[in-house]
Design an enzyme around this catalytic site. Sequence first.
Site, mmCIF file in Angstrom:
data_model
loop_
_atom_site.group_PDB
_atom_site.id
_atom_site.type_symbol
_atom_site.label_atom_id
_atom_site.label_comp_id
_atom_site.label_asym_id
_atom_site.label_seq_id
_atom_site.Cartn_x
_atom_site.Cartn_y
_atom_site.Cartn_z
ATOM 1 N N GLY A 41 0.861 -1.181 0.000
ATOM 2 C CA GLY A 41 0.000 0.000 0.000
ATOM 3 C C GLY A 41 0.890 1.221 0.000
ATOM 4 O O GLY A 41 1.872 1.281 0.756
ATOM 5 N N GLY A 43 0.636 4.250 1.115
ATOM 6 C CA GLY A 43 0.789 4.953 2.386
ATOM 7 C C GLY A 43 1.696 4.212 3.342
ATOM 8 O O GLY A 43 2.630 4.782 3.923
ATOM 9 N N THR A 204 10.515 11.525 -10.521
ATOM 10 C CA THR A 204 11.382 10.350 -10.471
ATOM 11 C C THR A 204 11.564 9.810 -11.886
ATOM 12 O O THR A 204 10.644 9.805 -12.692
ATOM 13 C CB THR A 204 10.791 9.262 -9.562
ATOM 14 O OG1 THR A 204 9.491 8.877 -10.034
ATOM 15 C CG2 THR A 204 10.671 9.773 -8.138
ATOM 16 N N GLY A 206 13.258 6.660 -12.600
ATOM 17 C CA GLY A 206 13.699 5.270 -12.582
ATOM 18 C C GLY A 206 15.199 5.170 -12.419
ATOM 19 O O GLY A 206 15.794 5.816 -11.545
ATOM 20 N N ALA A 207 15.834 4.386 -13.284
ATOM 21 C CA ALA A 207 17.277 4.180 -13.191
ATOM 22 C C ALA A 207 18.072 5.457 -13.438
ATOM 23 O O ALA A 207 19.262 5.528 -13.091
ATOM 24 C CB ALA A 207 17.707 3.110 -14.194
ATOM 25 N N ASP A 208 17.428 6.481 -14.016
ATOM 26 C CA ASP A 208 18.123 7.741 -14.300
ATOM 27 C C ASP A 208 18.112 8.714 -13.122
ATOM 28 O O ASP A 208 18.612 9.840 -13.247
ATOM 29 C CB ASP A 208 17.496 8.419 -15.519
ATOM 30 C CG ASP A 208 17.683 7.609 -16.788
ATOM 31 O OD1 ASP A 208 18.734 6.951 -16.915
ATOM 32 O OD2 ASP A 208 16.777 7.612 -17.635
ATOM 33 N N GLY A 209 17.529 8.311 -11.986
ATOM 34 C CA GLY A 209 17.539 9.177 -10.814
ATOM 35 C C GLY A 209 16.277 10.014 -10.690
ATOM 36 O O GLY A 209 15.161 9.502 -10.774
ATOM 37 N N ASP A 237 7.706 4.562 -3.776
ATOM 38 C CA ASP A 237 7.277 4.858 -2.409
ATOM 39 C C ASP A 237 8.470 4.996 -1.482
ATOM 40 O O ASP A 237 8.490 5.853 -0.589
ATOM 41 C CB ASP A 237 6.345 3.756 -1.896
ATOM 42 C CG ASP A 237 5.037 3.702 -2.651
ATOM 43 O OD1 ASP A 237 4.597 4.751 -3.159
ATOM 44 O OD2 ASP A 237 4.435 2.610 -2.727
ATOM 45 N N GLY A 270 9.178 -7.605 -3.651
ATOM 46 C CA GLY A 270 8.135 -7.106 -2.760
ATOM 47 C C GLY A 270 8.297 -5.636 -2.459
ATOM 48 O O GLY A 270 9.321 -5.022 -2.764
#
Length: 289
Positions: A41, A43, A204, A206-209, A237, A270
């Site tokens: 979740g 939150g 964001t 991803g892999a690029d920061g 998150d 996970g």
Amino acid sequence: MTAPLIAVLGSINMDLVTTTERRPAPGETVLGRGFAMVPGGKGANQAIAASRAGGRVMFLGAIGTDVFAPQLRAVLTGSGVDTTGLRTIDGPSGIASIVVDDGGENTIIVVGGANTGMTGLGAADLAAVAAADILLCQLEIPVPTIESAVRHARDNATTVIVNPSPVQRLSDDLWRHVDVAVVNRGEAEHLGGALGPVPHVVVTLGADGARHRGPDGAWTSVAGPAVEVVDTTGAGDTFTGALAVRWSRGPAEALRFACAAGALATTALGASASIPVRADIDSILAAGT
């Protein structure tokens, strides 16, 4: 420096995670390789991430009365999150059905359950928001509840960070009360000009920061460390929770810390299970990888 007090208002789910070589096309059946139940979740993930990254965290949310509820509460308390504001609503807890392929990419279906019962804030909830240094919200609970919390936070000089995911329409008035919006590429494109009133926007990559737009309109980018990706579930998150912990030190340091935390979260399967602790974040930053 005293750790920030962060009130996280949001969802908590049990994630039902299936791993497979590739995700199925519409109408197709594929064989899975494994299955796990992992508390998640948005939150709860962000609350756990903030706590493990060194923040003092209170979670405001709801669980049901099903078999998942005790496990969901336990994962919060086990990560040092204050669950005084975690209410119980008769019925099922929230769940998310997640399929992860060999490339670490995922597909997710969320069923709100008890999260949909977060239809108002009590006096204790409002007091927690007012006392916090930062209010951190997402959009997996009813929007009117979020709007109420955001306005109360602004009235009490609490910094407001919103991760508007899953993307949905928010009022212009609400955006004017937000200090920091954290979005991914797709969310940034979808929201477009709606983010205009927000003084700080973090995207964001991803892999690029990640990159940051400040009140002056200038964009700055921060690269993330290189890691071997296993599962991207919960990485965003983790980034957001870690960002909240370091926000008071300025956007540049906060993004660097958050990028390291988010990258580490992709190295295990996970959501909540993959969230790193502060020592691991500090270690990868010190290594400069």
